[in-house]
Design an enzyme around this catalytic site. Structure first.
Site, mmCIF file in Angstrom:
data_model
loop_
_atom_site.group_PDB
_atom_site.id
_atom_site.type_symbol
_atom_site.label_atom_id
_atom_site.label_comp_id
_atom_site.label_asym_id
_atom_site.label_seq_id
_atom_site.Cartn_x
_atom_site.Cartn_y
_atom_site.Cartn_z
ATOM 1 N N ASN C 109 45.147 40.301 46.397
ATOM 2 C CA ASN C 109 44.312 41.156 47.260
ATOM 3 C C ASN C 109 43.934 40.447 48.554
ATOM 4 O O ASN C 109 42.769 40.335 48.908
ATOM 5 C CB ASN C 109 43.059 41.629 46.510
ATOM 6 C CG ASN C 109 42.170 40.490 46.058
ATOM 7 O OD1 ASN C 109 42.647 39.373 45.876
ATOM 8 N ND2 ASN C 109 40.891 40.761 45.890
ATOM 9 N N ASP C 168 44.027 43.547 41.234
ATOM 10 C CA ASP C 168 42.704 42.957 41.017
ATOM 11 C C ASP C 168 41.840 42.998 42.277
ATOM 12 O O ASP C 168 42.326 42.916 43.399
ATOM 13 C CB ASP C 168 42.820 41.509 40.550
ATOM 14 C CG ASP C 168 41.460 40.904 40.302
ATOM 15 O OD1 ASP C 168 40.784 41.370 39.380
ATOM 16 O OD2 ASP C 168 41.049 40.000 41.063
ATOM 17 N N HIS C 195 42.230 44.674 36.066
ATOM 18 C CA HIS C 195 40.785 44.522 36.270
ATOM 19 C C HIS C 195 40.184 45.822 35.728
ATOM 20 O O HIS C 195 40.357 46.871 36.331
ATOM 21 C CB HIS C 195 40.548 44.341 37.776
ATOM 22 C CG HIS C 195 39.150 44.558 38.261
ATOM 23 N ND1 HIS C 195 38.474 43.629 39.007
ATOM 24 C CD2 HIS C 195 38.300 45.608 38.152
ATOM 25 C CE1 HIS C 195 37.274 44.093 39.328
ATOM 26 N NE2 HIS C 195 37.140 45.292 38.819
ATOM 27 N N ASN C 315 31.831 40.589 40.428
ATOM 28 C CA ASN C 315 32.442 41.720 39.750
ATOM 29 C C ASN C 315 33.458 41.191 38.749
ATOM 30 O O ASN C 315 34.402 40.516 39.153
ATOM 31 C CB ASN C 315 33.115 42.617 40.781
ATOM 32 C CG ASN C 315 33.815 43.821 40.146
ATOM 33 O OD1 ASN C 315 33.813 43.976 38.926
ATOM 34 N ND2 ASN C 315 34.422 44.663 40.975
ATOM 35 N N ASP C 342 38.534 33.182 38.151
ATOM 36 C CA ASP C 342 38.207 34.230 39.119
ATOM 37 C C ASP C 342 37.542 33.612 40.359
ATOM 38 O O ASP C 342 36.571 34.135 40.899
ATOM 39 C CB ASP C 342 37.316 35.318 38.514
ATOM 40 C CG ASP C 342 37.278 36.574 39.392
ATOM 41 O OD1 ASP C 342 38.013 36.620 40.396
ATOM 42 O OD2 ASP C 342 36.510 37.495 39.068
ATOM 43 N N HIS C 346 33.772 32.984 49.421
ATOM 44 C CA HIS C 346 33.359 33.862 50.517
ATOM 45 C C HIS C 346 32.674 33.036 51.591
ATOM 46 O O HIS C 346 32.107 31.982 51.306
ATOM 47 C CB HIS C 346 32.391 34.933 50.027
ATOM 48 C CG HIS C 346 33.041 35.997 49.195
ATOM 49 N ND1 HIS C 346 33.927 36.906 49.722
ATOM 50 C CD2 HIS C 346 32.944 36.292 47.879
ATOM 51 C CE1 HIS C 346 34.348 37.715 48.755
ATOM 52 N NE2 HIS C 346 33.766 37.369 47.626
#
Lengths: 346, 180, 595
Positions: C109, C168, C195, C315, C342, C346
């Site tokens: 993604n 995902d 997911h 999430n 995961d 950020h």
């Protein structure tokens, strides 16, 4: 005449207090306000809530004067930063701050700018750089005032955040109840909060304030708007239990206080309610329903009201309604909190 | 000062107040919270005794008028203001226990004018200990007590403290604090 | 200093020429064995693995220095291409190496997403440019543009080398597309990584629906949104597998008891389904959002932090204690096949905002091992199972596409991690290598400092050094870093001075290709030549680890043609500066000489 030097031991107080810069009579020192910010009611002890109430009493005296203005916060700057539409909260903060002679800066940030443009952190830093001592913030996202408090050097007052908390409203509600209830206490009184509890920051803050004050708190509404609250009621707020029910009859029977909450149209689109009409029929605070409560029960509403939906017009303006008092007390409570925070030592 | 000395000073002040006004017409007594209030009542009582006139007595809380909110360690408890009469045109005698820097009196006068426009404001204090920081002078003084800044004058009144008396205490911590 | 100074230089992402680890606790999930032993690496290849009898093991203990196969992360987000501010492949790989990982599988993604082979090529090129020995594998998208409407170029992506497919970040939106993808990928022997989230139930959701969300006024994220999506996925899988026996479904980052129960039953029924959980769902609960800071298995404690820390927004959301417990139980009974990080870095811009507006994700690749070891330390998880779930478990899912053998296997390229369970490290801005500092563990100590990571025979990470590609410190909340095509020359950085980082004199011949690894502050002597960059062999490393290694662990890292003289010299010179390792000292055991 001679002036005997006292044999008594002088109390062990810090140096600062022993040299008052006014002709302070010793021995009348109260407890300092220990909180730099006011973010939620759950951080306050019952004694601190009591201090707020007593300070609000003094503020009401000020408000009753021909010139309702005192110089207590002269030279202090209060910035009111609202990311949500509001009339009474914003205006009562502004009036309160001006009554205390603070300089007031009003910033109405458009809701749409929350997710883009300048970040909250940058906005708060800017406000601080411009000299604000106290920041009153309202924000549609739960917890936003905590973020503001983490970067702001002065005091942050939560003027309402998302669904989370509205501490000044809860305190003014408690103040209004104490004013109107016999013996000035909510302890043991049945207080019913009726309506859209799920989305209500007023309900959450009132749970903390009212259970701390010993009230028998009931939350009532359609089951879709109470989701999760049953578990909270069982766990208790700070260990103090309250009651959750979808039965209006159970909730209102013998109630001392009935507080209706605003119901918003958006709740229908979210699939939580069939229609406003059906809500009014099943949960609206009508005269008939109110007759279940004690005859001297008082009726409250945090505003703004949808008359004819969550509350019938006759009830809103009826003899039992103290809604106008809530608005007036809002100024006194906010003055009290601004005053206490301005002198806070943490 | 002993209880007796306080009583005599109070009576003397009551005579001076009436003498200065040339009567009791238009007079009002306003005590500054907290010990100024019982003092004002005592003076009013003395005037009633020798003049037979009941003067109005008020209480003034100057908390919101202090200029030192950020300097004191704690906010003073708000004790309330009670002025059950119209100030306009009256001669107001402010009553306080100790006159020191003058800042309390300055705050009290600020507070007072928010309630009306007195014809005149006079000042009566039980103890004047000097060290003025503002151009303020008392009209009626129970006793002038020379002090140093390191001392604290404590006035005790029965109404508040269960006994009458004035003590001067040295504040030891001053020796270590407040550099500069 | 002179050129014959006792420094050891390893060239580019350097082949580990000669490494002896003696008296450590070896864990090899490939053969299901753990115990004291030695590992000897020569020229990047595992030369000898010597399992010792407990009697001759000396001080080796399972709670001391552990050597295990290099960890495999099934689920990481490096933000390249598209959001290099948050993480580049180079910085992500450096972080992975710091976390003990030698293979990472990247989720597709990115912007643009990996929905056609050209983007895979960009990722491969960026990984090659990073010159990290850590292996990069990529997942391709299930649907074009991750929109859930039509299939991505599954076949071409498979040819480009992807290890499976996933949308995902979100579930495969259309059930029809999901069914087609399972069949199409299954025929190629590749899994769909799903997911599981029912988006209609989680729109606007902020935190796990439960007491914490109720009290804090956060929009609830129901557990049923995960279970119902898992139920959909399993129902579809059950049909597809009738036609396409090779169809395989992997459910990633499951977080709730009902969802794990569904997987447990599906596995019992013989469905080809696997799943993973994340370290944070094992150990961190939604209580943390209210300010708690105790592990999920510890008794509840009073709040110790401010509520609404946006680094906790993730999430799927952090769940309650029972769900965390369920994750652990499922890990123990084999329902869960792997622990995946995961890792979702950020920027401050996206994360230091209001809780409900913060981007979802925790930067977790560096703390994963520490969190899992905390569970091991608490006695809830056997060490061997923990390592298995971080190595052999994910490797099984990847099959041949992993591209290496898991295990301490003689004759194979060395691929291992050595960590010290007795040495705790502070998660701090300085310690983290990833660009993403969005972890709720900042300021917390974790067990199991990674001492060294060797990937594919080459050195990927060495404690006390700072790897190439490590993110630079970021200051200020909004300063956006320019996108970097390559790792810029690093400015000198002082490593933390502590007992664990003894100061050692070192100087480096200018003639050598230097760089990549930052040293502990050199107590000496001469210019810090290690900071000069010579473009010809990017990523080369200079280090003088022998003394450090020996002092801590008995690990000796040597350069053969310099021989022991250098090492001895260094040790001799510096030994006074070295403090003994905490805990029982390891008995030195002379490694058997090479045959």
């Amino acid at each position: 005449m001679t002036t005997p030097v006292s044999e008594r031991q002088s109390p062990e107080t810090p140096v600062d207090e022993l040299i008052p810069s006014v002709d302070e009579a010793p021995g009348s020192r109260p407890v300092a306000w220990p909180h730099r910010h006011l973010l939620d009611v759950d951080a306050l002890t019952i004694d601190e809530i009591e201090t707020v109430m007593r300070t609000a009493d003094a503020m009401r005296q000020v408000l009753a004067r021909p010139i309702p203005k005192v110089p207590a916060l002269r030279g202090r700057s209060v910035t009111i930063l609202f990311y949500e539409a509001s009339t009474r909260t914003r205006v009562s903060f502004e009036v309160g701050a001006k009554n205390l002679s603070a300089d007031v800066v009003n910033i109405a940030a458009a809701t749409s700018s929350v997710a883009k443009g300048e970040s909250l952190v940058d906005t708060v830093r800017t406000i601080e750089a411009l000299g604000a001592d106290i920041l009153v913030i309202r924000h549609p996202v739960s917890g936003a005032p905590y973020l503001a408090a983490s970067v702001f050097g002065g005091s942050v007052v939560n003027g309402g955040d998302g669904w989370h908390a509205h501490p000044t409203q809860a305190l003014l509600d408690l103040y209004t109840m104490r004013q109107r209830l016999p013996r000035g206490s909510v302890a043991g009184r049945k207080v019913v909060i009726l309506g859209d509890v799920l989305h209500s920051r007023v309900a959450r803050s009132n749970v903390w304030a009212l259970t701390a004050a010993g009230a028998d708190v009931w939350l009532c509404g359609p089951p879709t708007l109470l989701r999760g609250f049953d578990a909270w009621a069982r766990a208790g707020a700070g260990g103090r239990r309250f009651t959750v029910t979808s039965s209006v009859v159970d909730a209102l029977r013998d109630a001392d206080v009935v507080m209706a909450l605003r119901i918003q149209k958006e709740r229908m689109t979210g699939g939580l309610l069939p229609s406003l009409r059906e809500y009014a029929t099943r949960y609206g605070l009508t005269r008939e329903r109110l007759s279940l409560a004690r005859p001297d029960a008082i009726v409250m509403h945090p505003g703004p009201m949808n008359e004819g939906v969550e509350i019938a017009p006759a009830v809103a303006t009826g003899a039992q309604s103290v809604i106008a008092d809530q608005v007036a007390n809002g100024v006194a409570i906010r003055m009290a909190l601004l005053y206490l925070l301005a002198g806070a030592r943490t | 000062m002993t209880a007796d000395e306080i009583r005599r000073a109070t009576v003397r002040i009551s005579h001076e107040v009436v003498e200065k006004q040339a009567g009791t017409e238009g007079l009002a007594l306003i005590g500054i919270q907290r010990r100024g209030v019982p003092l004002a009542r005592r003076i009013a009582g003395a005037i009633r005794d020798h003049e037979g006139v009941e003067l109005p007595v008020g209480a003034l809380d100057i908390t919101f008028y202090r200029d030192d909110l950020s300097l004191v360690a704690q906010q003073p408890l708000v004790k309330g203001t009670d002025l059950p009469f119209d100030l306009n045109g009256r001669t107001v005698v402010l009553v306080d226990d100790v006159l020191y820097t003058g800042r309390t009196i300055r705050a009290a006068m600020d507070a007072l004018v928010d309630f009306g426009r007195p014809h005149a404001i006079r000042l009566a204090v039980l103890v004047d200990r000097g060290h003025r920081e503002l151009p303020i002078r008392a009209d009626h003084v129970g006793k002038n007590v020379p002090t140093s800044r390191e001392e604290v004058v404590r006035v005790h009144l029965a109404e508040v403290d269960d006994e009458d008396g004035v003590d001067i205490e040295r504040t030891e911590p001053v020796l270590v604090g407040r550099a500069g | 200093m002179s050129a014959d100074s006792p420094a050891i230089a390893l060239s580019a992402g350097a082949v580990v020429a000669d490494l002896e680890i003696s008296g450590a606790w070896l864990v090899d999930p490939a053969i299901g064995r753990e115990g004291p032993g030695d590992v000897i690496v020569r020229d990047g290849v595992v030369d000898q693995v010597i399992w010792l009898d407990p009697g001759e093991a000396g001080g080796a203990r399972p709670d001391g220095v552990v050597v295990a196969p290099g960890l495999v992360d099934l689920h990481a987000h490096f933000r390249e291409p598209g959001n290099e501010d948050a993480e580049t492949i180079a910085s992500g790989l450096a972080a992975a190496a710091h976390g003990g990982f030698t293979t990472v599988c990247l989720m597709p993604n990115t912007m643009p997403p990996l929905d056609e082979p050209g983007v895979v090529g960009r990722v491969v090129a960026a990984a090659a440019a990073a010159a990290s020995p850590v292996g990069v594998r990529a997942f391709g998208c299930v649907s074009a543009g991750r929109a859930g409407e039509q299939l991505a170029a599954l076949g071409e992506l498979a040819d480009a080398g992807v290890v499976g497919f996933s949308d995902d970040g979100s579930p495969t939106r259309s059930s029809t597309v999901f069914r087609s993808a399972l069949a199409y990928a299954g025929a190629m022997g590749l899994p769909i990584v799903e997911h599981a989230e029912d988006l209609s139930m989680t729109e606007g959701a902020e935190a796990n629906e439960g007491l914490v969300a109720t009290i804090l006024g956060l929009r609830g994220w129901p557990a049923a949104a995960e279970a119902s999506a898992v139920a959909r996925d399993l129902a579809i899988l059950g049909e597809v597998v009738e036609d396409v026996p090779g169809a395989r479904l992997h459910l990633t980052h499951l977080s709730t008891r009902p969802a794990l129960d569904l997987v447990r039953r599906a596995k019992a029924a013989g469905l080809p389904v696997t799943c993973d959980v994340t370290p944070h769902h094992l150990a961190i609960t939604d209580d943390w959002i209210a300010g708690a800071r105790t592990w999920a298995w510890e008794p509840a404690c009073a709040r110790s932090a401010a509520p609404f820390d946006p680094s906790l927004r993730v999430n799927p959301p952090l769940r309650g204690r029972d769900d965390a417990r369920a994750c652990l139980e499922a890990l123990l009974d084999g329902t869960v096949d792997a622990i995946a990080t995961d890792h979702a870095p950020h920027t401050v811009v996206d994360k230091q905002v209001e809780f409900g507006l913060a981007a979802n994700g925790i930067s977790g690749i560096e703390t994963a091992l520490g969190i899992v070891l905390a569970a091991v330390e608490a006695g809830l998880l056997p060490l061997a199972r923990a390592i298995e779930a971080l190595t052999a478990g994910p490797a099984r899912l990847l099959g041949d596409r992993l591209g290496r053998r898991i295990g301490l296997v003689e004759g194979e390229p060395a691929d291992l991690v050595a960590f010290d369970r007795g040495d705790r490290w502070l998660v701090s801005d300085e310690a983290l290598v990833s660009s993403g500092r969005n972890t709720p563990l900042l300021g917390r100590e974790l067990p199991g400092r990674v001492l060294m990571t060797v990937a594919n025979g080459r050195l990927a990470y060495l404690a006390g050094s700072r790897p190439a590609g490590a993110a630079r410190r970021r200051r200020g909340s909004t300063s956006r870093q320019p996108v970097r095509a390559e790792v810029p020359p690093r400015r000198p950085q002082r490593a933390r001075a502590s007992a664990a980082f003894p100061r050692i004199s070192a100087a480096f011949p200018r003639s050598q290709n230097l760089l990549g690894v930052e040293l502990p502050p050199a107590a000496s002597s001469g210019p810090p030549a290690s900071r000069h960059r010579d473009g010809s062999t990017p990523g080369s490393a200079v280090m003088q680890p022998s003394a450090l290694m020996q002092a801590w662990t008995g690990i000796r890292l040597r350069r053969p043609n310099r021989g022991h003289g250098c090492t001895r010299g260094l040790v001799g010179r510096s030994s006074s500066a070295i403090r003994p390792r905490l805990g029982a000292p390891h008995a030195r055991r002379r490694a058997p000489s090479r045959a």
